[in-house]
Design a protein around this motif. Sequence first.
Motif, PDB file in Angstrom:
ATOM      1  N   ALA A 131      43.180  35.468  48.030  1.00 57.78           N
ATOM      2  CA  ALA A 131      42.118  34.581  48.380  1.00 57.78           C
ATOM      3  C   ALA A 131      40.584  35.370  48.001  1.00 57.78           C
ATOM      4  CB  ALA A 131      42.022  34.595  49.874  1.00 57.78           C
ATOM      5  N   ASP A 132      40.755  36.400  47.516  1.00 60.90           N
ATOM      6  CA  ASP A 132      39.550  37.135  46.682  1.00 60.90           C
ATOM      7  C   ASP A 132      38.995  36.340  45.387  1.00 60.90           C
ATOM      8  OD1 ASP A 132      39.584  38.839  48.906  1.00 60.90           O
ATOM      9  OD2 ASP A 132      40.362  40.458  47.875  1.00 60.90           O
ATOM     10  N   GLU A 133      37.923  36.238  45.565  1.00 59.07           N
ATOM     11  CA  GLU A 133      37.444  35.526  44.347  1.00 59.07           C
ATOM     12  C   GLU A 133      37.687  36.528  42.701  1.00 59.07           C
ATOM     13  OE1 GLU A 133      33.114  34.161  42.105  1.00 59.07           O
ATOM     14  OE2 GLU A 133      33.336  34.980  44.107  1.00 59.07           O
ATOM     15  N   ILE A 134      38.310  35.583  41.891  1.00 56.12           N
ATOM     16  CA  ILE A 134      38.503  36.318  40.672  1.00 56.12           C
ATOM     17  C   ILE A 134      37.371  36.319  39.719  1.00 56.12           C
ATOM     18  CG2 ILE A 134      39.918  36.219  38.233  1.00 56.12           C
ATOM     19  CD1 ILE A 134      42.094  35.106  40.100  1.00 56.12           C
ATOM     20  N   SER A 135      36.818  37.405  39.545  1.00 53.55           N
ATOM     21  CA  SER A 135      35.760  37.668  38.429  1.00 53.55           C
ATOM     22  C   SER A 135      36.244  37.921  36.940  1.00 53.55           C
ATOM     23  CB  SER A 135      34.825  38.786  38.941  1.00 53.55           C
ATOM     24  OG  SER A 135      35.292  40.128  39.020  1.00 53.55           O
ATOM     25  N   TYR A 136      35.338  37.964  36.129  1.00 50.04           N
ATOM     26  CA  TYR A 136      35.885  38.118  34.646  1.00 50.04           C
ATOM     27  C   TYR A 136      34.611  38.530  33.822  1.00 50.04           C
ATOM     28  CZ  TYR A 136      34.998  33.099  34.467  1.00 50.04           C
ATOM     29  OH  TYR A 136      34.609  31.868  34.517  1.00 50.04           O
ATOM     30  N   ASP A 137      34.719  38.982  32.645  1.00 43.99           N
ATOM     31  CA  ASP A 137      33.709  39.096  31.459  1.00 43.99           C
ATOM     32  C   ASP A 137      34.596  38.645  30.323  1.00 43.99           C
ATOM     33  OD1 ASP A 137      34.431  41.701  30.041  1.00 43.99           O
ATOM     34  OD2 ASP A 137      34.547  42.269  32.279  1.00 43.99           O
ATOM     35  N   ILE A 138      33.675  38.083  29.277  1.00 41.93           N
ATOM     36  CA  ILE A 138      34.297  37.486  28.121  1.00 41.93           C
ATOM     37  C   ILE A 138      33.478  38.351  27.074  1.00 41.93           C
ATOM     38  CG2 ILE A 138      34.603  35.372  26.686  1.00 41.93           C
ATOM     39  CD1 ILE A 138      34.303  33.726  29.408  1.00 41.93           C
ATOM     40  N   ASN A 139      34.487  38.422  26.154  1.00 44.01           N
ATOM     41  CA  ASN A 139      33.889  39.185  24.644  1.00 44.01           C
ATOM     42  C   ASN A 139      34.628  38.635  23.422  1.00 44.01           C
ATOM     43  OD1 ASN A 139      32.555  40.992  23.002  1.00 44.01           O
ATOM     44  ND2 ASN A 139      34.069  42.525  23.160  1.00 44.01           N
ATOM     45  N   ILE A 140      33.631  38.283  22.661  1.00 41.34           N
ATOM     46  CA  ILE A 140      34.275  37.508  21.235  1.00 41.34           C
ATOM     47  C   ILE A 140      34.476  38.565  20.134  1.00 41.34           C
ATOM     48  CG2 ILE A 140      34.165  35.502  19.607  1.00 41.34           C
ATOM     49  CD1 ILE A 140      34.554  34.801  22.804  1.00 41.34           C
TER      50      ILE A 140
ATOM     51  N   ASN B  24      40.887  42.679  41.045  1.00 42.19           N
ATOM     52  CA  ASN B  24      40.716  41.154  40.743  1.00 42.19           C
ATOM     53  C   ASN B  24      39.790  40.905  39.778  1.00 42.19           C
ATOM     54  OD1 ASN B  24      42.731  39.757  42.311  1.00 42.19           O
ATOM     55  ND2 ASN B  24      41.292  38.789  43.378  1.00 42.19           N
ATOM     56  N   HIS B  25      39.304  41.582  38.847  1.00 42.90           N
ATOM     57  CA  HIS B  25      38.343  41.822  37.700  1.00 42.90           C
ATOM     58  C   HIS B  25      39.285  41.683  36.228  1.00 42.90           C
ATOM     59  CE1 HIS B  25      34.580  41.481  35.670  1.00 42.90           C
ATOM     60  NE2 HIS B  25      35.064  42.449  34.740  1.00 42.90           N
ATOM     61  N   PHE B  26      38.952  40.661  35.424  1.00 39.79           N
ATOM     62  CA  PHE B  26      39.683  40.693  34.229  1.00 39.79           C
ATOM     63  C   PHE B  26      38.421  40.706  33.152  1.00 39.79           C
ATOM     64  CE2 PHE B  26      42.280  38.524  37.412  1.00 39.79           C
ATOM     65  CZ  PHE B  26      43.375  38.589  36.973  1.00 39.79           C
ATOM     66  N   SER B  27      38.878  41.289  32.261  1.00 36.61           N
ATOM     67  CA  SER B  27      38.173  41.514  31.155  1.00 36.61           C
ATOM     68  C   SER B  27      38.769  40.674  30.112  1.00 36.61           C
ATOM     69  CB  SER B  27      37.936  43.070  30.470  1.00 36.61           C
ATOM     70  OG  SER B  27      37.125  43.817  31.620  1.00 36.61           O
ATOM     71  N   ILE B  28      38.206  39.705  29.525  1.00 37.11           N
ATOM     72  CA  ILE B  28      38.857  38.829  28.502  1.00 37.11           C
ATOM     73  C   ILE B  28      38.255  38.819  27.102  1.00 37.11           C
ATOM     74  CG2 ILE B  28      39.309  36.495  28.081  1.00 37.11           C
ATOM     75  CD1 ILE B  28      38.927  35.774  31.031  1.00 37.11           C
ATOM     76  N   SER B  29      39.023  38.989  26.049  1.00 37.21           N
ATOM     77  CA  SER B  29      38.636  39.098  24.721  1.00 37.21           C
ATOM     78  C   SER B  29      39.233  38.086  23.860  1.00 37.21           C
ATOM     79  CB  SER B  29      38.819  40.409  24.189  1.00 37.21           C
ATOM     80  OG  SER B  29      40.221  40.590  24.236  1.00 37.21           O
ATOM     81  N   PHE B  30      38.540  37.296  23.113  1.00 36.37           N
ATOM     82  CA  PHE B  30      39.145  36.626  22.135  1.00 36.37           C
ATOM     83  C   PHE B  30      38.936  37.186  20.824  1.00 36.37           C
ATOM     84  CE2 PHE B  30      37.703  33.639  25.648  1.00 36.37           C
ATOM     85  CZ  PHE B  30      38.670  33.022  25.716  1.00 36.37           C
ATOM     86  N   GLN B  31      40.205  37.585  20.149  1.00 35.40           N
ATOM     87  CA  GLN B  31      40.274  38.022  18.689  1.00 35.40           C
ATOM     88  C   GLN B  31      40.310  36.711  17.734  1.00 35.40           C
ATOM     89  OE1 GLN B  31      39.708  41.538  17.652  1.00 35.40           O
ATOM     90  NE2 GLN B  31      39.791  40.306  15.971  1.00 35.40           N
ATOM     91  N   VAL B  32      39.276  36.802  17.092  1.00 39.74           N
ATOM     92  CA  VAL B  32      39.036  35.575  16.200  1.00 39.74           C
ATOM     93  C   VAL B  32      39.282  36.038  14.918  1.00 39.74           C
ATOM     94  CG1 VAL B  32      37.736  33.650  15.428  1.00 39.74           C
ATOM     95  CG2 VAL B  32      37.322  34.469  17.554  1.00 39.74           C
ATOM     96  N   LYS B  33      40.266  35.176  13.945  1.00 42.14           N
ATOM     97  CA  LYS B  33      40.566  35.692  12.755  1.00 42.14           C
ATOM     98  C   LYS B  33      40.192  34.446  11.884  1.00 42.14           C
ATOM     99  CE  LYS B  33      44.005  39.142  13.720  1.00 42.14           C
ATOM    100  NZ  LYS B  33      45.529  39.253  13.449  1.00 42.14           N
TER     101      LYS B  33
END
Length: 312
Positions: free
Chosen positions: A46-55, A124-133
């Motif tokens: 029930a806790d809020e999921i937090s995240y950060d995004i890196n490209i 409950n924190h996610f570090s999201i990365s998008f690896q772009v080729k």
Amino acid sequence: MFNNLHLNNCLQIAKKKMRGYLVLRQFSAICLLVFMVCSFSLSHAADEISYDINILGIENAEFNENSSTFEEASILKNRSGAPFVSVANLRSNINADVEILEKILRAEGYYNGLVEPQFMRNDNHFSISFQVKPGPVYSYGKIEVIFTGNSVDDEISRNINDALIINEGETARAVPVIISERNIANSLPKYGFSFAGEVDSDIIVDHREQVLNVTFSADPGTRRRMGNVKFEGLSSVKEEYLRKFIIWPKDSYYEQRHVDQLRNRIIESNLFSGVNIDVVPDGEDHADIVINHIEAKHRTIGTSVSRQTKLD
């Protein structure tokens, strides 16, 4: 002897009850443990999921526009409303952003680009990365305009092709294709095709040659001549006066600029608060102009107005 036998029976019964009691206690303890685990899991979910995004992979200046477009279009970066309460929900939005990134790459000519999402979890924190080729930049290959239904003469065909803003060998971006498609649609009425159909574009990606072959198809319809002009909604203004504004050559082919110039002359007369023009087919080869007027209040037309009205 009876007493001993009775005593033994009582002992056996007592042992069975004791074993049942122990089993019951063990079962109760297990249920309590399961309840505690489930309660903790539900509370944690029930806790809020937090995240950060890196490209990653498009840090160079040449990709600044791509990055800016993603900032505006990203679902994760622009998300509002209820917080995520499940990893599955977060993963679904990550996949949606992958599709957005791939579309942005294709729109800029990177038709073989790859986007790989990754994330690391800390509670409950996610570090999201998008690896772009991005891959190689594709260019325009063969560019063609074909006319379905009625054909057009060579001069008109050349003029229509001149309206395109894409050329073979240039970077195969999406926006110039869309603009070229619109330019074809806007050009056809200039050459008499007042009721042309829609313009479509067929794009074939050749990964081997790394080119984009584009074929525009247009149904020009029948080439028509300027037909009758009909004035509707007139009250105090005389139709004869307005007909002086019609200056195109008799029996000339339909041209949108003739209609636009007529509208401008009527508006500049300051006699009407509203002017609406409809173009309707007349027979097989003419286009009639129907003008609906809303006369301005407290205005009349006299010789002085006629003299002051400038005609092109």
